[in-house]
Design a protein around this motif. Structure first.
Motif, short mmCIF file in Angstrom:
data_model
loop_
_atom_site.label_atom_id
_atom_site.label_comp_id
_atom_site.label_asym_id
_atom_site.label_seq_id
_atom_site.Cartn_x
_atom_site.Cartn_y
_atom_site.Cartn_z
N THR A 34 12.73 9.53 7.25
CA THR A 34 12.46 9.77 5.83
C THR A 34 11.69 8.62 5.21
O THR A 34 10.71 8.82 4.47
CB THR A 34 13.78 9.98 5.08
OG1 THR A 34 14.47 11.11 5.62
CG2 THR A 34 13.54 10.21 3.59
N ALA A 35 12.12 7.39 5.50
CA ALA A 35 11.50 6.22 4.88
C ALA A 35 10.06 6.03 5.34
O ALA A 35 9.16 5.77 4.53
CB ALA A 35 12.33 4.98 5.19
N THR A 36 9.82 6.15 6.65
CA THR A 36 8.45 5.98 7.14
C THR A 36 7.56 7.12 6.67
O THR A 36 6.38 6.89 6.34
CB THR A 36 8.43 5.90 8.68
OG1 THR A 36 9.06 7.06 9.23
CG2 THR A 36 9.15 4.65 9.16
N GLY A 37 8.11 8.32 6.60
CA GLY A 37 7.33 9.44 6.08
C GLY A 37 6.92 9.22 4.64
O GLY A 37 5.78 9.51 4.25
N GLY A 38 7.85 8.68 3.84
CA GLY A 38 7.53 8.39 2.44
C GLY A 38 6.48 7.32 2.30
O GLY A 38 5.58 7.41 1.45
N ALA A 39 6.57 6.28 3.15
CA ALA A 39 5.58 5.20 3.08
C ALA A 39 4.20 5.70 3.46
O ALA A 39 3.19 5.38 2.81
CB ALA A 39 6.00 4.05 3.99
N LEU A 40 4.14 6.49 4.52
CA LEU A 40 2.84 7.02 4.96
C LEU A 40 2.24 7.98 3.94
O LEU A 40 1.03 7.99 3.71
CB LEU A 40 3.00 7.71 6.31
CG LEU A 40 3.30 6.77 7.50
CD1 LEU A 40 3.78 7.58 8.69
CD2 LEU A 40 2.08 5.95 7.86
N ALA A 41 3.09 8.79 3.31
CA ALA A 41 2.59 9.73 2.30
C ALA A 41 2.04 9.00 1.08
O ALA A 41 1.08 9.45 0.45
CB ALA A 41 3.72 10.68 1.89
N LEU B 265 0.80 -1.22 0.00
CA LEU B 265 0.00 0.00 0.00
C LEU B 265 0.84 1.28 0.00
O LEU B 265 0.34 2.34 -0.32
CB LEU B 265 -0.93 0.00 1.22
CG LEU B 265 -1.85 -1.22 1.34
CD1 LEU B 265 -2.65 -1.14 2.64
CD2 LEU B 265 -2.78 -1.31 0.14
N GLY B 266 2.09 1.17 0.39
CA GLY B 266 2.95 2.34 0.42
C GLY B 266 4.37 1.91 0.76
O GLY B 266 4.59 0.91 1.43
N SER B 267 5.34 2.67 0.28
CA SER B 267 6.74 2.36 0.59
C SER B 267 7.55 3.63 0.57
O SER B 267 7.19 4.62 -0.07
CB SER B 267 7.31 1.36 -0.42
OG SER B 267 7.36 1.92 -1.73
N GLY B 268 8.65 3.60 1.30
CA GLY B 268 9.57 4.72 1.34
C GLY B 268 10.97 4.21 1.63
O GLY B 268 11.14 3.14 2.21
N ALA B 269 11.97 4.96 1.21
CA ALA B 269 13.35 4.54 1.41
C ALA B 269 14.23 5.76 1.59
O ALA B 269 13.89 6.87 1.17
CB ALA B 269 13.85 3.70 0.23
N ALA B 270 15.37 5.56 2.22
CA ALA B 270 16.35 6.62 2.41
C ALA B 270 17.73 5.98 2.42
O ALA B 270 17.92 4.91 3.01
CB ALA B 270 16.11 7.37 3.72
N PRO B 271 18.71 6.60 1.76
CA PRO B 271 20.05 6.00 1.68
C PRO B 271 20.79 6.11 3.00
O PRO B 271 20.53 6.99 3.83
CB PRO B 271 20.73 6.82 0.59
CG PRO B 271 20.05 8.15 0.64
CD PRO B 271 18.62 7.87 1.01
N LEU B 272 21.75 5.20 3.19
CA LEU B 272 22.66 5.23 4.33
C LEU B 272 24.09 5.20 3.81
O LEU B 272 24.40 4.52 2.83
CB LEU B 272 22.44 4.01 5.23
CG LEU B 272 21.24 4.01 6.17
CD1 LEU B 272 21.15 2.66 6.87
CD2 LEU B 272 21.36 5.13 7.20
N ALA B 273 24.95 5.92 4.47
CA ALA B 273 26.37 5.90 4.15
C ALA B 273 27.14 5.57 5.41
O ALA B 273 26.76 5.98 6.51
CB ALA B 273 26.81 7.25 3.58
N GLY B 274 28.19 4.81 5.27
CA GLY B 274 29.01 4.46 6.41
C GLY B 274 30.46 4.81 6.15
O GLY B 274 30.80 5.47 5.16
#
Length: 476
Positions: free
Chosen positions: A53-60, A24-33
């Motif tokens: 960021t990821a949860t905000g994108g999924a909810l939106a 129903l919805g998805s969101g992602a955000a990159p990680l750098a190490g």
């Protein structure tokens, strides 16, 4: 509507899934190490910002319905030290950080485990008062809930938690100089940890009061997402590295510690191991590659001119333990496509050796085999691996660890009486791949050559090599 959050190596992913498995919805955000030789760290605060960021994108992107529960998975063996309020006191030492070799020898475990990393971090602190060992998902859950919470037994496994006794081995940990107050309370995956608090809700948009369910490691999450939950079934997760996990009625015993056993929410066992080979070797060799284009060209090189054991970084953990092992490329590829083909095939050969090693230990393999992970997005690589293994493979409709956490959240919140029933309702089969016997036979000689070379170098124990050769001849 259920939420799953996956804290990966290169990104955080969040999904919203319906009772019928609809995404129903998805969101992602990159990680750098930060990587430097045996060192691999990430910032816990970066994890939190990526989760926001990821949860905000999924909810939106979602339909606006309430989230009924969520669960979080992380990389196995990733750990940090935090204070009583959950604030990070150290960077997160990632799953493949191997600086704690001396501590690992003392604890008699692999240096990639969380226990020696915690010992290494503690040695560098002037005071341990008020310090708490924290696994990667624990840090995120504490931010969501607004207080320190219990950890799940899946993430606690590599910190030394005794799954059979269902307790911290206090005497042994005391012998290592570790105080009881360092370790969190442990609950089984699927247990309720708390609810999203006001500050967590304001930061992420997840409604306050949303139940937070204890998760599992990313490899176990991917296994749930694969639907491989019956005894004898196995799931092969191909991402940056390769992870194989299966289901058994009893734990699989391995005196070397190469194969270890998680405990499923229903009490069954999830044995498996994590290899250092994987798709990360492709990125290392071809940072600007067009994967689809090279896949199309690789078909002309079966088998490839060179033979690869494509480790992503130094050291191997499964199907053998060799801390000093390095990536191999025997022979000279004639082109980039030939080199690409060697790497793809090398992962397939390693995957076959992993299954041979599990058979050597007596693990049942009479159930279905499933492919998941980012590598399973390549249709060519899926078929190539199927042919190298010489067995039928299932590809789920959706296969990411975040989906597995959404399924676990549904089970933990009481939407289904068993995890298998929740998975059966929410996970769909994409398609089935069957091996081409002619191609399977074509890859037999390179596989046996790889086994011989690994044994010659002293990395692969002779009994395992002998079993792999015997099993290959039985299949052929």
């Amino acid at each position: 509507m259920w939420m799953g959050i996956d804290l990966g190596t290169q990104s955080v992913r969040a999904v919203l899934v319906g009772d019928d498995g609809a995404l129903l919805g998805s969101g992602a955000a990159p990680l750098a190490g930060s990587r430097d030789g045996v060192r691999h760290e990430q910032s816990p605060d970066d994890w939190w910002e990526a989760v926001r960021t990821a949860t905000g994108g999924a909810l939106a992107a979602g339909p606006g319905r309430p989230v009924r529960a969520l669960a979080v998975c992380g990389t196995s063996g990733t750990v940090l030290l935090a204070d009583g309020a959950g604030r990070p006191l150290t960077p997160g030492l990632m799953y493949d950080d191997v600086r704690a070799t001396a501590e690992a020898a003392t604890a008699r475990v692999q240096p990639t485990w969380a226990l020696p990393k915690a010992m290494w971090l503690l040695k560098r602190r002037p005071s341990t008062v008020g310090v708490h060992l924290t696994h990667q998902p624990d840090f995120i859950v504490s931010r969501l809930v607004g207080r320190r919470t219990a950890t799940d037994s899946s993430h606690a496994l590599k910190t030394g938690y005794d799954l059979t006794a269902d307790a911290w081995p206090q005497e042994r940990l005391g012998e290592l100089g570790l105080e009881p107050g360092l370790f969190p309370e442990v609950v089984r995956p699927g247990a309720r940890l708390g609810e999203v608090g006001a500050e967590g809700a304001a930061a992420t948009g997840i409604p306050a009061g949303t139940p937070v369910i204890a998760g599992m490691t990313d490899g176990c999450a991917a296994q749930i997402a694969s639907g491989s939950l019956s005894v004898g079934s196995w799931n092969s997760v191909l991402g940056t590295t390769l992870v194989l996990k299966g289901v058994t009625a009893e734990p699989v015993h391995d005196s070397t510690g190469v194969v270890y056993n998680h405990r499923a929410p229903d009490g069954s066992w999830l044995p498996g191991g994590a290899s250092g080979v994987g798709a990360g070797a492709l990125t290392n060799a071809f940072p600007d590659a067009d994967p689809a284009g090279l896949d199309a060209l690789a078909h002309a090189y079966e088998p490839a001119t060179a033979l690869a054991y494509p480790l992503v970084s130094r050291g191997e953990r499964f199907p053998f333990l060799a801390p000093d092992a390095t990536a191999l490329l025997l022979g000279e590829p004639g082109s980039d496509a030939d080199h690409w083909a060697a790497l793809l095939q090398g992962v397939g050969h390693t995957e076959r050796l992993c299954l041979d090693y599990l058979d050597h230990l007596g693990a049942p393999q009479d159930g279905p085999l499933t492919f998941t992970g980012g590598g399973s997005r390549s249709a060519y690589w899926n078929q190539l691996r199927t042919d190298i293994l010489g067995r039928t493979v299932r590809i789920p409709r959706h296969s990411e660890p975040a989906l597995g956490m959404a399924v676990l959240a549904a089970y933990g919140a009481g939407a289904a009486p068993t995890l298998a029933e929740a998975a059966g309702r929410m996970i769909g089969l994409g398609h089935v791949l069957r091996p081409d016997p002619a191609r399977t036979a074509r890859f037999l000689a390179p596989y046996l050559r790889m086994v011989d070379e690994l044994e010659r170098r002293g990395w692969l124990p002779a009994p395992v090599a002998t079993h792999a050769r015997a099993r290959a001849l039985e299949v052929s």
